[in-house]
Design an enzyme around this catalytic site. Structure first.
Site, PDB file in Angstrom:
ATOM      1  N   ASP A   6     -39.693 -56.479  75.449  1.00 53.11           N
ATOM      2  CA  ASP A   6     -40.540 -56.733  76.531  1.00 53.11           C
ATOM      3  C   ASP A   6     -40.001 -56.517  77.941  1.00 53.11           C
ATOM      4  O   ASP A   6     -38.953 -56.730  78.173  1.00 53.11           O
ATOM      5  CB  ASP A   6     -40.941 -58.266  76.185  1.00 53.11           C
TER       6      ASP A   6
HETATM    7  N1  URA Z   1     -39.849 -60.409  70.521  1.00 54.36           N
HETATM    8  C1  URA Z   1     -40.307 -60.641  71.527  1.00 54.36           C
HETATM    9  O1  URA Z   1     -41.218 -61.419  71.619  1.00 54.36           O
HETATM   10  N2  URA Z   1     -40.133 -59.822  72.657  1.00 54.36           N
HETATM   11  C2  URA Z   1     -39.132 -58.914  72.569  1.00 54.36           C
HETATM   12  O2  URA Z   1     -39.014 -58.215  73.681  1.00 54.36           O
HETATM   13  C3  URA Z   1     -38.666 -58.542  71.274  1.00 54.36           C
HETATM   14  C4  URA Z   1     -38.733 -59.578  70.442  1.00 54.36           C
END
Ligand code: URA
Length: 238
Positions: free
Chosen positions: A103
């Site tokens: 993310d």
């Molecule tokens: N889980 C999440 O919520 N975000 C990420 O970037 C990776 C795994």
């Protein structure tokens, strides 16, 4: 491929550096000195030497990035900076893709490569590659959270997840380490939401047997050999 691009991609310097090398007569292709920077070569069939040393052709690159928060892990243009902005022009010229996104607000291990089958091996759900994350939470974890993670969380949209690992980490606040073998959208954040908790910080620590190099500051990266990169899918229980 153009001779100057080949030399630059193989790490012999910037375009300007390799132009100097070429015009000085230091570069031979199949035994012939070539002084034209725009000469076309077949990188797979011809042999390129610089000052007598063979420059082996490397078709694939594997890059370990410590992604900083605020960067999109997509290589396509979106809103805001993207991880490929962190890379040198030479590495970008390989057009690497991401082997498992993070993310925008997440940090940590991101793998970039132009090796498509490699990306597939890392992200395919059948391989159960374990990804480990360090999370900071709004409250501490309970025994019941651990049990639910181990059994497999059911998300609010009904998605049944595979068993996951959860253990508390000591720190200034509520920290935990999570191990998952899938890669669903916002998975870790949604797992905690489903047990009434909230992730306030998320960092990926490892993919398979490949662990983020602790000497890389956020925004820094390093090139991996194909042998090193393979650890990302060879070991599924790290
Ligand atoms: N889980 C999440 O919520 N975000 C990420 O970037 C990776 C795994």
């Amino acid at each position: 491929m153009r001779l100057d691009k080949f030399l630059s991609n193989m790490g012999l310097g910037s375009r300007r550096d390799v132009h100097k090398l070429i015009s000085s007569g230091s570069v031979e292709v199949d035994g012939n000195v070539i002084t034209e920077r725009d000469a076309k070569i077949s990188e797979t069939f011809q042999k390129v030497y610089v000052n007598g040393s063979l420059i082996p052709y490397k078709p694939f690159i594997y890059i370990m990035v410590n992604k900083p928060a605020g960067y999109l892990s997509s290589t396509e243009d979106g809103s805001g900076p993207v991880v490929t902005d962190l890379l040198s022009d030479v590495i970008r010229s390989y057009r690497p893709g991401v082997a498992g996104r993070l993310d925008k607000d997440a940090e940590g291990l991101l793998l970039l490569t132009n090796d498509g089958p490699f990306i597939h091996r890392v992200i395919t759900p059948d391989k159960n590659v374990i990804k480990k994350y360090l999370v900071k939470l709004s409250r501490g974890i309970t025994r019941s959270d651990v049990v639910q993670f181990e059994k497999g969380i059911r998300l609010s949209d009904g998605t049944q997840l595979k068993p996951a690992g959860l253990r508390e980490i000591q720190g200034d606040g509520y920290f935990a380490e999570v191990s998952i073998s899938e890669g669903k959208f916002h998975q870790v954040k949604r797992m905690f939401l489903s047990v009434g908790n909230e992730v306030t910080y998320l960092k990926r620590l490892s993919i398979g047997g490949l662990v983020l190099d602790g000497s890389l500051e956020p925004g820094e990266y390093k090139e991996l050999s194909s042998e090193e990169a393979k650890k990302a899918y060879e070991q599924t229980d790290c």
